[in-house]
Design a protein around this motif. Sequence first.
Motif, mmCIF file in Angstrom:
data_model
loop_
_atom_site.group_PDB
_atom_site.id
_atom_site.type_symbol
_atom_site.label_atom_id
_atom_site.label_comp_id
_atom_site.label_asym_id
_atom_site.label_seq_id
_atom_site.Cartn_x
_atom_site.Cartn_y
_atom_site.Cartn_z
ATOM 1 N N ARG A 198 0.626 -1.260 -0.044
ATOM 2 C CA ARG A 198 0.127 0.090 -0.081
ATOM 3 C C ARG A 198 0.887 1.337 0.023
ATOM 4 O O ARG A 198 2.079 1.173 0.108
ATOM 5 C CB ARG A 198 -0.891 0.110 1.414
ATOM 6 C CG ARG A 198 -0.294 0.095 2.556
ATOM 7 C CD ARG A 198 -1.261 0.055 3.882
ATOM 8 N NE ARG A 198 -2.006 -1.045 3.927
ATOM 9 C CZ ARG A 198 -2.705 -1.194 4.513
ATOM 10 N NH1 ARG A 198 -3.260 -0.349 5.485
ATOM 11 N NH2 ARG A 198 -3.648 -2.496 4.648
ATOM 12 N N GLY A 199 0.210 2.355 -0.506
ATOM 13 C CA GLY A 199 0.893 3.701 -0.127
ATOM 14 C C GLY A 199 2.148 3.903 -1.000
ATOM 15 O O GLY A 199 2.265 3.208 -2.020
ATOM 16 N N TRP A 200 3.168 4.673 -0.325
ATOM 17 C CA TRP A 200 4.309 4.794 -0.770
ATOM 18 C C TRP A 200 5.084 3.654 -1.200
ATOM 19 O O TRP A 200 5.911 3.778 -2.040
ATOM 20 C CB TRP A 200 5.093 5.965 0.121
ATOM 21 C CG TRP A 200 4.507 7.318 -0.004
ATOM 22 C CD1 TRP A 200 3.769 7.806 0.985
ATOM 23 C CD2 TRP A 200 4.750 8.213 -0.988
ATOM 24 N NE1 TRP A 200 3.611 9.252 0.417
ATOM 25 C CE2 TRP A 200 4.055 9.267 -0.814
ATOM 26 C CE3 TRP A 200 5.276 8.215 -2.222
ATOM 27 C CZ2 TRP A 200 3.826 10.564 -1.523
ATOM 28 C CZ3 TRP A 200 5.202 9.237 -3.176
ATOM 29 C CH2 TRP A 200 4.505 10.493 -2.765
ATOM 30 N N SER A 201 5.192 2.745 -0.304
ATOM 31 C CA SER A 201 5.917 1.526 -0.589
ATOM 32 C C SER A 201 5.621 0.800 -2.111
ATOM 33 O O SER A 201 6.511 0.446 -2.866
ATOM 34 C CB SER A 201 5.974 0.500 0.534
ATOM 35 O OG SER A 201 4.685 0.264 0.805
ATOM 36 N N ARG A 202 4.299 0.698 -2.323
ATOM 37 C CA ARG A 202 3.811 0.336 -3.392
ATOM 38 C C ARG A 202 4.045 1.277 -4.731
ATOM 39 O O ARG A 202 4.610 0.343 -5.733
ATOM 40 C CB ARG A 202 2.350 0.125 -3.299
ATOM 41 C CG ARG A 202 1.539 -0.451 -4.568
ATOM 42 C CD ARG A 202 0.020 -0.436 -4.265
ATOM 43 N NE ARG A 202 -0.746 -0.589 -5.596
ATOM 44 C CZ ARG A 202 -1.416 -1.659 -5.693
ATOM 45 N NH1 ARG A 202 -1.332 -2.414 -4.853
ATOM 46 N NH2 ARG A 202 -2.229 -1.700 -6.953
ATOM 47 N N PHE A 203 3.924 2.366 -4.342
ATOM 48 C CA PHE A 203 4.409 3.315 -5.341
ATOM 49 C C PHE A 203 5.946 3.269 -5.766
ATOM 50 O O PHE A 203 6.328 3.098 -6.934
ATOM 51 C CB PHE A 203 4.172 4.812 -5.197
ATOM 52 C CG PHE A 203 4.382 5.744 -6.137
ATOM 53 C CD1 PHE A 203 3.846 5.932 -7.315
ATOM 54 C CD2 PHE A 203 5.683 6.487 -5.788
ATOM 55 C CE1 PHE A 203 4.289 6.968 -7.940
ATOM 56 C CE2 PHE A 203 6.095 7.425 -6.719
ATOM 57 C CZ PHE A 203 5.397 7.602 -7.886
ATOM 58 N N TRP A 204 6.713 3.392 -4.755
ATOM 59 C CA TRP A 204 8.248 3.370 -5.127
ATOM 60 C C TRP A 204 8.851 2.103 -5.432
ATOM 61 O O TRP A 204 9.775 1.915 -6.310
ATOM 62 C CB TRP A 204 9.174 3.764 -3.633
ATOM 63 C CG TRP A 204 8.733 5.320 -3.506
ATOM 64 C CD1 TRP A 204 8.322 5.747 -2.451
ATOM 65 C CD2 TRP A 204 9.325 6.371 -4.294
ATOM 66 N NE1 TRP A 204 8.456 7.071 -2.561
ATOM 67 C CE2 TRP A 204 8.992 7.423 -3.744
ATOM 68 C CE3 TRP A 204 10.065 6.411 -5.312
ATOM 69 C CZ2 TRP A 204 9.312 8.704 -4.114
ATOM 70 C CZ3 TRP A 204 10.280 7.676 -5.922
ATOM 71 C CH2 TRP A 204 9.872 8.952 -5.293
ATOM 72 N N THR A 205 8.071 0.725 -5.081
ATOM 73 C CA THR A 205 8.431 -0.511 -5.335
ATOM 74 C C THR A 205 8.043 -0.854 -6.914
ATOM 75 O O THR A 205 8.996 -1.605 -7.390
ATOM 76 C CB THR A 205 8.230 -1.454 -4.537
ATOM 77 O OG1 THR A 205 8.433 -1.144 -3.124
ATOM 78 C CG2 THR A 205 8.675 -2.856 -4.618
ATOM 79 N N VAL A 206 6.984 -0.435 -7.336
ATOM 80 C CA VAL A 206 6.304 -1.072 -8.502
ATOM 81 C C VAL A 206 5.918 0.237 -9.456
ATOM 82 O O VAL A 206 6.731 0.141 -10.572
ATOM 83 C CB VAL A 206 5.119 -1.749 -8.430
ATOM 84 C CG1 VAL A 206 4.587 -2.512 -9.607
ATOM 85 C CG2 VAL A 206 5.474 -3.155 -7.395
ATOM 86 N N THR A 207 5.061 0.981 -9.168
ATOM 87 C CA THR A 207 4.820 1.880 -10.116
ATOM 88 C C THR A 207 5.720 2.855 -10.737
ATOM 89 O O THR A 207 5.928 2.981 -11.912
ATOM 90 C CB THR A 207 3.498 2.922 -9.298
ATOM 91 O OG1 THR A 207 2.798 2.031 -8.677
ATOM 92 C CG2 THR A 207 3.007 3.717 -10.252
#
Length: 294
Positions: A198-207
Amino acid sequence: MRNRALTDLVLAGPAALVVILFIFLPVAVVFVLAFTDYQVGARSANWIGIENFATLFGSRQGRNALLNTVVYAGIVIPASVGLGLLVAMGLHRLTDILPRLSAVLRTVYFLPVAATLVAMAVSWQMLLHPSLGLINTWMSVLGLAPQQWLSDRGLVLYTLAAIGIWQSVGYNMVLFLAGLATIPTALYDAAAVDGADRGWSRFWTVTWPMLGPTTLFVVIVTAVNAFRVFETVATMTKGGPAFASDTIVYALYREGFVYFKAGYASAITVVFFLALLLLTALQIMLVERRVHYR
């Protein structure tokens, strides 16, 4: 082999000839004229070396146009890219919840791109009118002091930059939406297993890593458009007041098509071309190292 070579020549020859005549030849002529004092309509020209370039970088007006262009681009590029990404992510999520509302909002955001920029500039002139404009009217209602948006030397460039951001966000949004649609959902599932759910971790890791190629393209296109800003300046301020909103492309237009100084305008064109070439090369070298291609 001869038949194949002849076929290639017939197929590619006309297009190559058009490129040479209408792109490479004019560019070569501009580079030659940049070192002369040629004026439109003159029967001859004198070779003056780098005098035109010295005038551009040595005069206060020339340096002002260069500085204004850099400041404008420095505001528009990060703001329009960041807002375009933010809007795209919001609409991408909204599509799964309210698809019709998402479609309407996409149209609204893309409207500045589809509309004629000169017409939009006239509309902005009306909105920013110091006494009759809707923006100053709202500011008065809120208890704020009305501003001279297009006639204040300290505000005019930032006003044009805000309009440039408004113009660019919709186009960047469409590109980022296309990039988001190509990210496999399996990557998010795998990231969730590793704790990035979720959140920033999902964004920085994948998106963000998967949007690398799209981001590189968006940054380059936005930078080119920002550095060649012309329509809003020509329609709304004509470089004023006192050259506070003068930009490199408008200076090129003024010197070449108003004062007919073709040699000086060619020198500005050469500087503009080399600056864009250098900027694009730097962006590719610095950003592409972090871009992940699938």
